[in-house]
Design an enzyme around this catalytic site. Structure first.
Site, PDB file in Angstrom:
ATOM      1  N   ASP A  88       0.845  -1.191   0.000  1.00  0.00           N
ATOM      2  CA  ASP A  88       0.000   0.000   0.000  1.00  0.00           C
ATOM      3  C   ASP A  88       0.880   1.241   0.000  1.00  0.00           C
ATOM      4  O   ASP A  88       2.079   1.175   0.312  1.00  0.00           O
ATOM      5  CB  ASP A  88      -0.911   0.003   1.237  1.00  0.00           C
ATOM      6  N   GLY A  89       0.280   2.370  -0.365  1.00  0.00           N
ATOM      7  CA  GLY A  89       1.000   3.641  -0.366  1.00  0.00           C
ATOM      8  C   GLY A  89       0.113   4.750   0.136  1.00  0.00           C
ATOM      9  O   GLY A  89      -1.116   4.629   0.155  1.00  0.00           O
TER      10      GLY A  89
ATOM     11  N   GLU B 290       2.109   3.780  -4.116  1.00  0.00           N
ATOM     12  CA  GLU B 290       1.480   2.474  -4.372  1.00  0.00           C
ATOM     13  C   GLU B 290       2.415   1.603  -5.211  1.00  0.00           C
ATOM     14  O   GLU B 290       2.585   0.406  -4.940  1.00  0.00           O
ATOM     15  CB  GLU B 290       0.147   2.666  -5.099  1.00  0.00           C
TER      16      GLU B 290
ATOM     17  N   ASP C 102      -1.316  -0.043   5.234  1.00  0.00           N
ATOM     18  CA  ASP C 102      -1.750   1.355   5.284  1.00  0.00           C
ATOM     19  C   ASP C 102      -1.179   2.042   6.527  1.00  0.00           C
ATOM     20  O   ASP C 102      -0.717   3.190   6.457  1.00  0.00           O
ATOM     21  CB  ASP C 102      -3.269   1.429   5.285  1.00  0.00           C
TER      22      ASP C 102
ATOM     23  N   HIS D 113      -9.490   0.289   3.557  1.00  0.00           N
ATOM     24  CA  HIS D 113     -10.334   0.672   4.698  1.00  0.00           C
ATOM     25  C   HIS D 113     -11.558  -0.223   4.811  1.00  0.00           C
ATOM     26  O   HIS D 113     -12.652   0.236   5.163  1.00  0.00           O
ATOM     27  CB  HIS D 113     -10.767   2.138   4.586  1.00  0.00           C
TER      28      HIS D 113
ATOM     29  N   ASP E  15      -4.798  -2.314  -2.950  1.00  0.00           N
ATOM     30  CA  ASP E  15      -6.066  -1.603  -3.171  1.00  0.00           C
ATOM     31  C   ASP E  15      -5.945  -0.587  -4.306  1.00  0.00           C
ATOM     32  O   ASP E  15      -6.838   0.235  -4.502  1.00  0.00           O
ATOM     33  CB  ASP E  15      -6.542  -0.923  -1.881  1.00  0.00           C
TER      34      ASP E  15
END
Length: 252
Positions: free
Chosen positions: A13-14, A52, A139, A129, A75
């Site tokens: 994730d980023g 990302e 995250d 989320h 995501d």
């Protein structure tokens, strides 16, 4: 289960604040020997898409010599569509888009192409989320680095790892793209709730910036004034007394 088909599991994730602004990336790599490695880093000036990409690149770089199948979960629709669809056309067109513009983030796309070459990779999409443990942990790492922090990163046995990374949704397929002929409905507002304080935002980016990395925060798009009221009420906000502020304006 993903572990049966894919001996190696990656979450990545980023995050960035300002887009461009300070950013961070996070990744988790679980390997067949039963070990888990968390990775992460920060950049002073970057974008969310760049982070990302960086998370996936750094994770795959640790697996340079493997011939095991790999499942990468992210995501970022941008990353998945880019590496599985768009990149072929970009390279064929001399790194130009269909409109003739320079492809953004070429340096990172070239690095990603290099690290995926020769590997057996299945790309999976997970919603951000949404309570998916591996994604939530990445995250958390990314946001911490974006804020200049130095989070403790785990490296050790899977059995002692406190994140249930194999709790993966049954489907990890990308959401279907919206038909080009279908006009995207315009949102009435974007709402967020941090603690007991609700706020209204004009853009999704503004809303996401407020809630990203905040435990227990809520956010949702409202399509009308009545929809806005229903969302606030579902969050337990007394709309007759709520001091609903607009982000960045100080207005109510």
């Amino acid at each position: 289960m993903a572990t049966k088909s894919f001996p190696i599991l990656i979450f990545a994730d980023g995050a960035s604040s300002g887009n461009p602004g300070p950013g961070g990336w996070g990744a988790i790599v679980a390997t067949p020997d039963g070990s888990v490695t968390e990775l992460g880093g920060g950049v002073r000036e970057t974008t969310n898409n760049q982070m990302e990409l960086m998370g996936v690149i750094r994770a795959l770089e640790t697996l340079d010599r493997t011939d095991h199948p790999i499942q990468v979960l992210t995501d970022s629709v941008y990353v998945i569509r880019g590496i599985t669809q768009w990149s072929w056309g970009w390279r064929k067109n001399g790194w130009k888009t269909g409109e003739g513009a320079e492809v953004a983030n070429q340096d990172l796309w070239r690095k990603l192409i290099a690290v995926v070459t020769g590997k057996k990779i299945a790309w999976g999409f997970v919603r951000g989320h949404a309570g998916i443990p591996g994604n939530e942990r990445c995250d958390e790492i990314a946001v911490a680095f974006s804020k200049g922090g130095r989070p403790s990163l785990y490296r050790g046995p899977l059995l002692q790892y406190g994140v249930a990374i194999h709790d993966i949704p049954e489907s990890t397929e990308l959401p279907a793209p919206r038909p080009k002929t279908e006009a995207k409905p315009k949102a009435f507002s974007y709402l967020s709730l941090v603690g007991s304080t609700p706020m209204r935002h004009e853009t999704w980016l503004d809303c996401e910036r407020r809630v990203k990395g905040v435990p227990g925060a809520k956010f949702k798009k409202a399509m009308s004034e009545s929809d806005q009221t229903q969302i606030l009420q579902s969050w337990g906000v007394d709309v007759t007394r709520a001091d609903l502020k607009d982000s960045g304006s100080g207005k109510k």
